[in-house]
Design an enzyme around this catalytic site. Structure first.
Site, PDB file in Angstrom:
ATOM      1  N   ARG A  39     -49.911 -16.645  84.499  1.00 25.47           N
ATOM      2  CA  ARG A  39     -50.585 -17.940  84.672  1.00 25.47           C
ATOM      3  C   ARG A  39     -50.398 -18.851  83.476  1.00 25.47           C
ATOM      4  O   ARG A  39     -50.506 -20.072  83.603  1.00 25.47           O
ATOM      5  CB  ARG A  39     -52.050 -17.742  85.018  1.00 25.47           C
ATOM      6  CG  ARG A  39     -52.219 -17.204  86.441  1.00 25.47           C
ATOM      7  CD  ARG A  39     -53.652 -16.966  86.781  1.00 25.47           C
ATOM      8  NE  ARG A  39     -54.166 -15.882  85.970  1.00 25.47           N
ATOM      9  CZ  ARG A  39     -54.965 -14.938  86.398  1.00 25.47           C
ATOM     10  NH1 ARG A  39     -55.376 -14.950  87.635  1.00 25.47           N
ATOM     11  NH2 ARG A  39     -55.378 -13.986  85.592  1.00 25.47           N
TER      12      ARG A  39
ATOM     13  N   GLU B 251     -57.003  -1.484  77.600  1.00 16.67           N
ATOM     14  CA  GLU B 251     -58.163  -0.612  77.735  1.00 16.67           C
ATOM     15  C   GLU B 251     -57.762   0.774  78.227  1.00 16.67           C
ATOM     16  O   GLU B 251     -58.248   1.789  77.762  1.00 16.67           O
ATOM     17  CB  GLU B 251     -59.179  -1.253  78.688  1.00 16.67           C
ATOM     18  CG  GLU B 251     -60.498  -0.524  78.723  1.00 16.67           C
ATOM     19  CD  GLU B 251     -61.533  -1.253  79.557  1.00 16.67           C
ATOM     20  OE1 GLU B 251     -62.598  -0.659  79.780  1.00 16.67           O
ATOM     21  OE2 GLU B 251     -61.280  -2.398  79.981  1.00 16.67           O
TER      22      GLU B 251
END
Length: 179
Positions: free
Chosen positions: A63, A100
């Protein structure tokens, strides 16, 4: 600026439980579909690039490409895509970083950034800050200077700003919307 923030925020749709249960996804496609909102966003991000003396815009996949390219055109500077590893032909510089749950790697064409460039990173969202941090390392490894990071929205509860602070140094981090 308050009017612009309100316009932008009004065009961001919350999608509950996407991409997994418990996540509230911030969908910017309604904003992109609204010419007035997309234009206001482009103007605001371009003004930040000009204010901070950027000579090039780096857009982060994917994006960041959508936002960064028109910002570069509006600011009158070059646009450089930072891609996931293996997506660019030719000689690249790469930077690995931790996520993560795992790791990832981004790349830029080696010849696209050089000493004398002041680079503004543009993306849609600052979440945990991992990709943005890796992009700053990549920019500096290419010999360029970081002009700053500009995002449409910062998800403050994820701590990306704190993670990014050491990599930013004295360069600014600007978020048009803080969630």
């Amino acid at each position: 600026m308050t009017e612009i923030r309100e316009l932008l925020l009004s065009r961001i749709r919350d999608v509950p439980d996407y991409p997994e249960p418990g996540v509230m996804f911030k969908d910017i496609t309604p904003l992109l579909a609204d010419p007035a909102a997309f234009n206001a966003l482009t103007d605001a991000l371009a003004a930040l690039a000009v204010r901070h003396g950027a000579t090039k815009i780096v857009g982060l996949e994917a994006r960041g490409f959508i936002l960064g390219a028109p910002v570069a055109v509006r600011a009158g500077v070059g646009f450089i895509p930072v891609r996931k590893a293996g997506k660019l032909p030719g000689a690249t510089l790469s930077q690995a970083y931790d996520l993560e749950y795992g790791s990832a790697e981004i790349e830029v064409h080696a010849e696209d950034l050089s000493a004398g460039d002041r680079v503004m990173v543009v993306d849609d969202v600052l979440a945990t800050g991992g990709t943005a941090e890796a992009s700053l390392q990549l920019i500096r490894r290419a010999g360029a200077e970081v002009a700053g990071v500009s995002v449409l929205m910062e998800l403050g509860f994820l701590g990306g700003r704190a993670r990014l602070a050491p990599a930013l140094g004295s360069a600014p981090l600007e978020a048009l919307i803080l969630v």
